[in-house]
Design an enzyme around this catalytic site. Sequence first.
Site, PDB file in Angstrom:
ATOM      1  CB  CYS A 153     -14.681 -33.841  -1.209  1.00  0.00           C
ATOM      2  SG  CYS A 153     -13.365 -32.681  -0.748  1.00  0.00           S
TER       3      CYS A 153
ATOM      4  CB  CYS B 288     -11.674 -35.523   1.364  1.00  0.00           C
ATOM      5  SG  CYS B 288     -10.796 -35.353  -0.212  1.00  0.00           S
TER       6      CYS B 288
ATOM      7  CB  CYS C 287      -8.314 -32.301  -0.387  1.00  0.00           C
ATOM      8  SG  CYS C 287     -10.070 -31.869  -0.299  1.00  0.00           S
TER       9      CYS C 287
ATOM     10  CB  CYS D  39     -10.668 -31.861  -3.720  1.00  0.00           C
ATOM     11  SG  CYS D  39     -10.651 -33.638  -3.411  1.00  0.00           S
TER      12      CYS D  39
ATOM     13  CG  ASP E 128     -13.149 -21.335 -26.842  1.00  0.00           C
ATOM     14  OD1 ASP E 128     -12.813 -20.154 -27.040  1.00  0.00           O
ATOM     15  OD2 ASP E 128     -13.676 -21.722 -25.787  1.00  0.00           O
TER      16      ASP E 128
END
Length: 415
Positions: A201, A223, A220, A198, A339
């Site tokens: 949070c 939260c 989530c 999340c 990369d």
Amino acid sequence: MSTQLPLRARLAATATRGVAAFSRATGRGDGSVIGGRVGLGIDPRLLRRLAANRQVALVSGTNGKTTTTRLTAAAIGVLGPVASNPFGANLPNGHVSALALAPDTDHAVLEVDEHYLPHACDAAQPRVIAMLNLTRDQLDRAMEVAMIAKLWRDTVRGRHLHVVANADDPMVVWAADAAEEVSWVAAGQRWHDDSAVCPECGSAIERVPHANGTAIHWRCTGCALARPKAQWTLDDEAVIDPDGNRHDVKLNLPGRVNRANAAMALAVAARFGVRPNDALPRLAEVTSVAGRYAVVERDGKAIRLLLAKNPAGWLEAFDMAEQAPTLLCINARDPDGLDTSWLFDVDFAPLRGRRVLISGDRAYDLGVRLAVNGVDFVHVRSFTDALAAMPDGRVEAIANYTAFQQIRAELNRVD
């Protein structure tokens, strides 16, 4: 509209068009970048001036921006000519070129790089923003995914605009939730690795999967962030609008992901007053997008071009590709990101059992990854060598950005 511009802006717009035309005439490209660069050099406020008095839609996301922009411009084209940047020049130079080349249009649909969304919002004052998805891409020179989500969230907070957002991507939902008005589209999300946590949070995201592997709900665990109820839904080969009407989507572009892009386009166009039934025939006219999905006949082969630049994009490319001989091309130049470690996040197992050729600057990196996945391959030095090694018939060519452009150039910059 051009007659309303100050003298300096008129000169800048004229220079933009002239330089872009010269670039095209000399075969150096479509001129979008260099034309806009010259125009902004003359008038740094040119983008703001050219966008004034137009109704503007911005389209952003990690994957699918160019295609969704093309489809959205086609849909809004029901209302009249639309200024747009159809070849993916999604920074201010490209935006200036798009608007300068179509000075008298009332509507504009602009593809925007994820990082430049705040700048584009400030300059273009959009009526609608489409937020497609957020996944990792070019992490050696770009922000981490949650940082982009926060950038978007801060961008839309407090602005008077409407956001059309993918309800199935937790990062997008968190970003779009700060907007005053949102239309949620159940566009789907097959790649979950960049939204497992999340952004609010830091707790885990829990998903309830559908039988076809697409999440139908997520939340989530720590939260209140959760999948919102979608007003627009993609249901197999149909889009269901906010009134519950079902619209069959007949595209000449492959894959579920492009039907999802079409759903986003329809939702954006609806904010401009375009009905889905009027827009759908326009969407069906789109057959390729800056070379993507184009099928080119060459030396007895029917070569289809697919762009894949990050793990989520490769997942969708494999979904679109037929069981046919396949060329994979990987470069690692500045536009690609230097990369290539992301190759180990891609599952190449769907390629087992088919003839696979590899090429590009970083073909050996790709070869190591294919070997780990148990995919047999042959290395070739060029696109020409690849064609010579392929049997007649269908060939799938999947490449990242600069490799894709090289192949497109060898096929005479097919659009």
